[in-house]
Design an enzyme around this catalytic site. Structure first.
Site, PDB file in Angstrom:
ATOM      1  N   SER A   7       0.863  -1.186   0.000  1.00 24.67           N
ATOM      2  CA  SER A   7       0.000   0.000   0.000  1.00 24.67           C
ATOM      3  C   SER A   7       0.896   1.232   0.000  1.00 24.67           C
ATOM      4  O   SER A   7       2.075   1.133   0.368  1.00 24.67           O
ATOM      5  CB  SER A   7      -0.851  -0.009   1.274  1.00 24.67           C
ATOM      6  OG  SER A   7      -1.570   1.195   1.413  1.00 24.67           O
ATOM      7  N   TYR A  28      -2.056  -1.285  10.464  1.00 22.59           N
ATOM      8  CA  TYR A  28      -2.074  -1.534   9.013  1.00 22.59           C
ATOM      9  C   TYR A  28      -0.765  -1.061   8.379  1.00 22.59           C
ATOM     10  O   TYR A  28      -0.134  -1.798   7.611  1.00 22.59           O
ATOM     11  CB  TYR A  28      -3.272  -0.793   8.405  1.00 22.59           C
ATOM     12  CG  TYR A  28      -3.434  -0.973   6.914  1.00 22.59           C
ATOM     13  CD1 TYR A  28      -3.814  -2.203   6.378  1.00 22.59           C
ATOM     14  CD2 TYR A  28      -3.230   0.088   6.029  1.00 22.59           C
ATOM     15  CE1 TYR A  28      -3.982  -2.363   5.012  1.00 22.59           C
ATOM     16  CE2 TYR A  28      -3.401  -0.066   4.665  1.00 22.59           C
ATOM     17  CZ  TYR A  28      -3.780  -1.303   4.166  1.00 22.59           C
ATOM     18  OH  TYR A  28      -3.937  -1.462   2.807  1.00 22.59           O
TER      19      TYR A  28
END
Ligand SMILES: NC(=O)c1ccc[n+]([C@@H]2O[C@H](COP(=O)([O-])OP(=O)(O)OC[C@H]3O[C@@H](n4cnc5c(N)ncnc54)[C@H](OP(=O)(O)O)[C@@H]3O)[C@@H](O)[C@H]2O)c1
Length: 265
Positions: A142, A155
């Site tokens: 990401s 995350y």
């Protein structure tokens, strides 16, 4: 395209980015597909949408956080198709909660799915790829794997960890003919924010505005396949949020000020 005539295994294939990758690779000639995620019914839906004959698709439901179960799944794929050419490790869960509010169990769950599950599956597949003398790991990180934003501490940590692991693996297996591509998506229009974990592990349940106006997963998949066929090591795909990665690299103080002043999620 390099991915034609190959066995391609995709985790997180039941929705969003993984579904779009599954549909995109199914258009290539003579592809054998393995579709994995927890929801078998959604995998069946995606398998039908590929239009591939049943003999070319293996629906393999699994929970990537069930680490001990992963070697048996690799064996199932080996017995069915004999080899694994591409492993797209795309299953993942996000987070929407401040550090102060977040139960430790949420960190454990996120790390198990986004990092330890990926490490365990990679280790289970690696001996087969080494024996083949070829194979390509494609890992979905990401933008949050290159910089960190509020409410995503676990995350971001899990995605940053992937870069350390796969940068090391890439060097170790290059001479053996294996390749590693890490992709950092920006905002892509999927259910990721709806499925994100809140402070106590319940799902966030909301489509965030940035996701809603994000890139279509189908466009993302096409760009990713081009990058994979060129054996790119690291690729950033999304909108203007991608520039954050360059700010982090060249003007980290400026990015830090921007991110700490940012409101909302
Ligand atoms: N969308 C974005 O803006 C964005 C941005 C950056 C990175 N990403 C990354 O892209 C990847 C795909 O996410 P998405 O955007 O497509 O979101 P999504 O629609 O929520 O898809 C997540 C996928 O992961 C699977 N999954 C979740 N937990 C799992 C588990 N324990 N075991 C096996 N499969 C599991 C889900 O399937 P089941 O529920 O059926 O198990 C689903 O197929 C993730 O790694 C995410 O971090 C997305």
């Amino acid at each position: 395209m390099a991915l034609a005539n190959s066995v391609i295994w995709i985790t997180g294939a039941s929705s969003g980015i993984g579904e779009a990758i599954s549909l995109a690779v199914s258009k290539l000639s003579n592809v054998k597909l393995v579709l994995s995620a927890r929801r078998a019914d959604e995998l069946h839906r995606v398998a039908i949408a590929t239009g591939l004959p049943a003999s070319n698709v293996l629906i393999l439901p699994m929970d990537v956080a069930d680490l001990d179960s992963l070697p048996a799944h690799v064996e199932t794929v080996r017995q069915r198709f004999g080899r694994i050419d591409y492993l797209f490790q795309n299953a993942g869960i996000s987070q929407r909660s401040l550090v102060i509010d977040t139960n430790f169990s949420v960190y454990k769950q996120i790390m198990d799915v986004n990092f330890f599950g990926v490490v365990a599956l990679t280790k289970a597949v690696l001996p087969l790829m080494l024996a083949q003398g070829s194979g390509h790991f494609v890992v979905t990180s990401s933008v949050a794997g290159k910089l960190a934003t509020k409410q995503r501490s676990g995350y971001c940590a899990s995605k940053h960890a992937l870069h350390g692991f796969f940068d090391a693996l890439r060097s170790e297996v290059y001479e053996a003919g294996l390749r590693v591509t890490i992709v950092c998506p920006g905002y892509i229009r999927t259910a990721i924010s709806i499925n994100a974990l809140g402070p106590d592990g319940h799902t966030h349940g909301k489509m965030d505005e940035n996701q809603e106006i994000g890139m279509a997963p189908e466009d993302f998949a096409q760009r990713l396949l081009r990058a994979v066929s060129k054996e790119k090591e690291e690729v950033y795909i999304g909108g203007s949020e991608i520039y954050g990665i360059y700010l982090k690299r060249f003007l980290p103080g400026l990015l830090s000020r921007i991110l700490r002043n940012r409101k909302g999620v």
